[in-house]
Design a protein around this motif. Structure first.
Motif: not given
Length: 290
Positions: A23-28, A84-91, A116-125
Motif C-alpha cells: 500500500p502507498l502512504p496515506d498521503r502522497v 505554523t508547522n506543516h506536517r511534512e515540510f515543517g516550519r 531534503e526530499y522536498a528540496d524542490i520547494l526551497r527558497d520559494r514562496v
C-alpha cells in the motif's frame, strides 16, 4: 477532478486505485515544474513574474504555485512574527503583502525547514489566492486556483437518444446531445435548448464556479430542486456546451438509449461557490490584463 483534489488519484477520496503489492502512504505529495510563465498582480501592479514556477499537489487541496523568491518584487513581503508547522515540510513562515498604503496579512508563505526530499520547494514562496488581485499565465487571467495540468475536458457530438422526464412530463428529448468527458468523472450529457421544454425550467438563485468551464446557473424542475444546470457563457475551451442544459440523473429521470442513468458512485462534485470567496465579477473578460 485534478491529480490530488476531489476524486483524483492522490486524493484520499480517489475513485481509482494504484495496483501495487504494498500500500502507498496515506498521503502522497507531488511537485513538478509548471513549464508556464506565471504572473501575480497586487495593488494594481505586477509583483511576481516567473518561468520557474513549481506546482505542488497536496491531497485534498487544489494545486498551489510556488515562485522563486528572486522572482518576487523586493519589499513586497514583510515577515510575520507567528509561524505554523506543516506536517511534512515543517516550519512555515508567513508574510504580509505590503504595497503603498495597502497591506494584507497572511498573504504568502514559505517553508523554511524543508526535509531534503522536498528540496524542490526551497527558497520559494506561495501566494494566498484571494490575497492577490489576480494571477495570470502570460496575459490571460487564471481564476479559482492554479491550473491543474491533469484536469481536462473532452467534448463529443453524438446521435444517441436522450430523454429527460419529470414524472410523466417530458422535459427534454434529443438525438443530438453533446457529451462532456471530464477527467475522473462519469460523462455528462448536454442538450440543445431547442430540444428542451423551456417552460419546465425554473431559474434559481445560487451559481457555482468551475475554473475549467465557467459559471453554472441552475434550474428547478417541478419539485426537483436544482435538477438541471447550464453554463450560459462557458469558457472558450468548452464553448461547445455554452447555453446547453445538463440534467442531474439522481434528481430527475434521465434515459440514454432507453437506459436509465444513475449518479455513479464516488462522483459527488465539490462545487465552487460564493461560500468559497469566489466572486462572480471575476468571470467576465478573464483574458487580457486589467
Amino acid at each position: 477532478m485534478g491529480l490530488a483534489w476531489q476524486q483524483g488519484p492522490l486524493s484520499t477520496r480517489a475513485v481509482g486505485q494504484f495496483l501495487t503489492a504494498q500500500p502507498l502512504p496515506d498521503r502522497v505529495l507531488f511537485a513538478e515544474p509548471l513549464w508556464r510563465r506565471m504572473r501575480v498582480r497586487f495593488d494594481g501592479a505586477w509583483v511576481a513574474d516567473s518561468e520557474d514556477v513549481v506546482l505542488l499537489h497536496e491531497p485534498n487541496h487544489y494545486p498551489v504555485a510556488y515562485f522563486p523568491i528572486a522572482d518576487v518584487r523586493d519589499g513586497l513581503l514583510v515577515p510575520e512574527a507567528k509561524a505554523t508547522n506543516h506536517r511534512e515540510f515543517g516550519r512555515t513562515k508567513w508574510f504580509t503583502a505590503r504595497s503603498g498604503d495597502k497591506q494584507v496579512p497572511r498573504a504568502a508563505w514559505q517553508y523554511t525547514d524543508l526535509p531534503e526530499y522536498a528540496d524542490i520547494l526551497r527558497d520559494r514562496v506561495a501566494f494566498a489566492w484571494r490575497a492577490m488581485d489576480a494571477f495570470y499565465e502570460e496575459d490571460e487571467r487564471i481564476v479559482g486556483h492554479a491550473a491543474d495540468l491533469y484536469h481536462r475536458n473532452d467534448i463529443r457530438q453524438t446521435s444517441r437518444h436522450l430523454v429527460v422526464r419529470d414524472g410523466d412530463r417530458i422535459v427534454a428529448d434529443t438525438r443530438r446531445p453533446v457529451v462532456l468527458y471530464e477527467s475522473g468523472f462519469a460523462p455528462r450529457w448536454y442538450v440543445p435548448r431547442d430540444d428542451v421544454d423551456q417552460s419546465a425550467l425554473a431559474p434559481v438563485d445560487g451559481q457555482t464556479f468551475c475554473p475549467y468551464k465557467g459559471l453554472a446557473s441552475y434550474y428547478d424542475i417541478g419539485d426537483s430542486k436544482r435538477g438541471a444546470w447550464s453554463y450560459l457563457d462557458a469558457w472558450p475551451e468548452v464553448a461547445r456546451v455554452s447555453g446547453l442544459v445538463s440534467f442531474e440523473p439522481d434528481i430527475v429521470d434521465v434515459y440514454l438509449d432507453d437506459r436509465k442513468l444513475a449518479l455513479e458512485p464516488g462522483q459527488t462534485v465539490t462545487p465552487h461557490g460564493i461560500d468559497r470567496g469566489l466572486d462572480p465579477s471575476e468571470m467576465p473578460a478573464r483574458a487580457g490584463t486589467e
